[in-house]
Design a protein around this motif. Structure first.
Motif, PDB file in Angstrom:
ATOM      1  N   CYS A  21       0.835  -1.203   0.000  1.00 44.26           N
ATOM      2  CA  CYS A  21       0.000   0.000   0.000  1.00 44.26           C
ATOM      3  C   CYS A  21       0.875   1.260   0.000  1.00 44.26           C
ATOM      4  CB  CYS A  21      -0.932   0.009   1.206  1.00 44.26           C
ATOM      5  SG  CYS A  21      -1.983   1.484   1.276  1.00 44.26           S
ATOM      6  N   LEU A  22       0.789   2.021  -1.076  1.00 41.17           N
ATOM      7  CA  LEU A  22       1.562   3.255  -1.192  1.00 41.17           C
ATOM      8  C   LEU A  22       1.169   4.265  -0.130  1.00 41.17           C
ATOM      9  CD1 LEU A  22       1.528   3.623  -5.069  1.00 41.17           C
ATOM     10  CD2 LEU A  22       3.400   2.801  -3.628  1.00 41.17           C
ATOM     11  N   CYS A  23      -0.109   4.348   0.174  1.00 45.93           N
ATOM     12  CA  CYS A  23      -0.586   5.311   1.171  1.00 45.93           C
ATOM     13  C   CYS A  23      -0.018   4.967   2.552  1.00 45.93           C
ATOM     14  CB  CYS A  23      -2.109   5.318   1.185  1.00 45.93           C
ATOM     15  SG  CYS A  23      -2.816   6.604   2.213  1.00 45.93           S
ATOM     16  N   LEU A  24      -0.103   3.708   2.940  1.00 46.56           N
ATOM     17  CA  LEU A  24       0.431   3.287   4.235  1.00 46.56           C
ATOM     18  C   LEU A  24       1.945   3.502   4.294  1.00 46.56           C
ATOM     19  CD1 LEU A  24       0.216   1.984   7.025  1.00 46.56           C
ATOM     20  CD2 LEU A  24       0.320  -0.257   5.895  1.00 46.56           C
ATOM     21  N   THR A  26       3.758   5.619   2.630  1.00 42.86           N
ATOM     22  CA  THR A  26       4.043   7.050   2.677  1.00 42.86           C
ATOM     23  C   THR A  26       3.741   7.617   4.062  1.00 42.86           C
ATOM     24  OG1 THR A  26       3.526   7.207   0.325  1.00 42.86           O
ATOM     25  CG2 THR A  26       3.566   9.262   1.562  1.00 42.86           C
ATOM     26  N   GLN A  27       2.628   7.189   4.666  1.00 48.36           N
ATOM     27  CA  GLN A  27       2.291   7.652   6.009  1.00 48.36           C
ATOM     28  C   GLN A  27       3.349   7.215   7.018  1.00 48.36           C
ATOM     29  OE1 GLN A  27      -1.550   5.808   6.313  1.00 48.36           O
ATOM     30  NE2 GLN A  27      -2.642   7.663   5.670  1.00 48.36           N
ATOM     31  N   ARG A  28       3.787   5.976   6.924  1.00 47.47           N
ATOM     32  CA  ARG A  28       4.804   5.483   7.851  1.00 47.47           C
ATOM     33  C   ARG A  28       6.116   6.245   7.677  1.00 47.47           C
ATOM     34  NH1 ARG A  28       5.006  -0.871   7.441  1.00 47.47           N
ATOM     35  NH2 ARG A  28       6.412  -0.557   9.185  1.00 47.47           N
ATOM     36  N   ALA A  29       6.510   6.470   6.416  1.00 53.23           N
ATOM     37  CA  ALA A  29       7.742   7.224   6.153  1.00 53.23           C
ATOM     38  C   ALA A  29       7.618   8.658   6.646  1.00 53.23           C
ATOM     39  CB  ALA A  29       8.062   7.194   4.657  1.00 53.23           C
ATOM     40  N   ALA A  30       6.466   9.277   6.412  1.00 58.38           N
ATOM     41  CA  ALA A  30       6.266  10.663   6.847  1.00 58.38           C
ATOM     42  C   ALA A  30       6.338  10.775   8.366  1.00 58.38           C
ATOM     43  CB  ALA A  30       4.921  11.189   6.335  1.00 58.38           C
ATOM     44  N   ARG A  31       5.760   9.820   9.066  1.00 61.01           N
ATOM     45  CA  ARG A  31       5.810   9.854  10.531  1.00 61.01           C
ATOM     46  C   ARG A  31       7.236   9.683  11.040  1.00 61.01           C
ATOM     47  NH1 ARG A  31       0.866   6.317  10.007  1.00 61.01           N
ATOM     48  NH2 ARG A  31      -0.853   7.793  10.162  1.00 61.01           N
ATOM     49  N   ALA A  32       7.977   8.766  10.421  1.00 62.21           N
ATOM     50  CA  ALA A  32       9.370   8.550  10.836  1.00 62.21           C
ATOM     51  C   ALA A  32      10.217   9.794  10.564  1.00 62.21           C
ATOM     52  CB  ALA A  32       9.950   7.338  10.110  1.00 62.21           C
ATOM     53  N   LEU A  33      10.035  10.407   9.397  1.00 64.05           N
ATOM     54  CA  LEU A  33      10.764  11.641   9.074  1.00 64.05           C
ATOM     55  C   LEU A  33      10.408  12.759  10.038  1.00 64.05           C
ATOM     56  CD1 LEU A  33      10.669  11.798   5.182  1.00 64.05           C
ATOM     57  CD2 LEU A  33      12.707  11.804   6.618  1.00 64.05           C
ATOM     58  N   ALA A  34       9.118  12.917  10.302  1.00 65.64           N
ATOM     59  CA  ALA A  34       8.679  13.977  11.212  1.00 65.64           C
ATOM     60  C   ALA A  34       9.290  13.780  12.597  1.00 65.64           C
ATOM     61  CB  ALA A  34       7.157  14.019  11.294  1.00 65.64           C
ATOM     62  N   ARG A  35       9.320  12.532  13.081  1.00 67.17           N
ATOM     63  CA  ARG A  35       9.940  12.273  14.395  1.00 67.17           C
ATOM     64  C   ARG A  35      11.417  12.645  14.376  1.00 67.17           C
ATOM     65  NH1 ARG A  35       6.639   7.622  14.279  1.00 67.17           N
ATOM     66  NH2 ARG A  35       8.350   6.381  13.450  1.00 67.17           N
ATOM     67  N   ARG A  36      12.114  12.305  13.304  1.00 67.23           N
ATOM     68  CA  ARG A  36      13.552  12.600  13.206  1.00 67.23           C
ATOM     69  C   ARG A  36      13.797  14.103  13.222  1.00 67.23           C
ATOM     70  NH1 ARG A  36      17.979   9.760  10.410  1.00 67.23           N
ATOM     71  NH2 ARG A  36      19.783  11.075  10.767  1.00 67.23           N
ATOM     72  N   PHE A  37      13.030  14.860  12.419  1.00 65.57           N
ATOM     73  CA  PHE A  37      13.209  16.299  12.384  1.00 65.57           C
ATOM     74  C   PHE A  37      12.691  16.962  13.668  1.00 65.57           C
ATOM     75  CE2 PHE A  37      13.911  15.647   7.849  1.00 65.57           C
ATOM     76  CZ  PHE A  37      14.931  16.561   7.601  1.00 65.57           C
ATOM     77  N   ASP A  38      11.607  16.439  14.237  1.00 64.20           N
ATOM     78  CA  ASP A  38      11.118  16.970  15.517  1.00 64.20           C
ATOM     79  C   ASP A  38      12.216  16.894  16.573  1.00 64.20           C
ATOM     80  OD1 ASP A  38       8.589  17.501  14.485  1.00 64.20           O
ATOM     81  OD2 ASP A  38       7.626  15.768  15.439  1.00 64.20           O
ATOM     82  N   GLU A  39      12.887  15.759  16.625  1.00 64.61           N
ATOM     83  CA  GLU A  39      13.965  15.583  17.599  1.00 64.61           C
ATOM     84  C   GLU A  39      15.109  16.561  17.325  1.00 64.61           C
ATOM     85  OE1 GLU A  39      15.743  14.443  20.922  1.00 64.61           O
ATOM     86  OE2 GLU A  39      13.755  13.757  20.318  1.00 64.61           O
ATOM     87  N   ALA A  40      15.441  16.737  16.063  1.00 63.50           N
ATOM     88  CA  ALA A  40      16.531  17.659  15.710  1.00 63.50           C
ATOM     89  C   ALA A  40      16.186  19.102  16.085  1.00 63.50           C
ATOM     90  CB  ALA A  40      16.832  17.560  14.210  1.00 63.50           C
ATOM     91  N   PHE A  41      14.931  19.495  15.897  1.00 60.97           N
ATOM     92  CA  PHE A  41      14.507  20.880  16.177  1.00 60.97           C
ATOM     93  C   PHE A  41      14.126  21.118  17.641  1.00 60.97           C
ATOM     94  CE2 PHE A  41      13.097  20.897  11.540  1.00 60.97           C
ATOM     95  CZ  PHE A  41      14.185  21.616  11.109  1.00 60.97           C
TER      96      PHE A  41
END
Length: 172
Positions: A21-24, A26-41
């Protein structure tokens, strides 16, 4: 009036959806990226979405709310809610347009530009690290995501198309 399904969902579809599932994905990747950048910021008291919003406002002329919502692919209500904490911190101002009082312009304050200036090196470092990791995997993530976005926006009839049959690796 909704139609009842012809049969219950087969258990074998769950692994297919999980793996294809492309949607799933993409959602999983977006959440992981957001967590990584949230931690950095975190040391700046910013979240990844707030950083993106500040960057979108960093222009010579204050953009209208609708243009920023479109750029960030969000509805106006969500953007308005996202602006509130940035307004409270004095990073952003929301003002009526002088020529058209119905139009709201979003202004990045001097303090907002300074914070964005401190956040950009953090973004660059985190971005480089993620891009390097993606490159080691042999992927072209940015181009692939842009192609995915265009495909999803271009063909709204696509959900009616059946997926090709794929063997369930866990079925055997």
């Amino acid at each position: 009036m909704s139609k009842e399904p012809a049969a219950p969902a087969p258990f074998g579809m769950s692994p297919l959806i999980r793996d294809r599932c492309l949607c799933l994905a993409t959602q999983r990747a977006a959440r992981a990226l957001a967590r990584r950048f949230d931690e950095a910021f975190r040391p700046l008291g910013l979240r990844s979405g707030q950083f993106s919003l500040l960057a979108a406002l960093n222009r010579p002329e204050p953009p209208p709310l609708g243009a920023v919502a479109s750029l960030l692919a969000m509805d106006r209500t969500t953007l308005t809610a996202m602006l509130k904490p940035l307004e409270r911190r004095g990073l952003v101002l929301v003002r009526a347009d002088e020529g058209d009082r119905r139009l709201r312009r979003l202004i990045l304050t001097g303090e907002g530009r300074l914070l964005l200036g401190r956040a950009i090196p953090i973004w660059e470092e985190t971005q480089r690290a993620i891009e390097a990791a993606v490159a080691r995997e042999g992927a072209c993530l940015g181009a692939d995501l842009e192609a995915l976005r265009r495909a999803a926006e271009r063909d709204p009839a696509a959900p009616g198309q059946p997926l090709p049959k794929v063997e369930d690796p866990q079925a055997s």
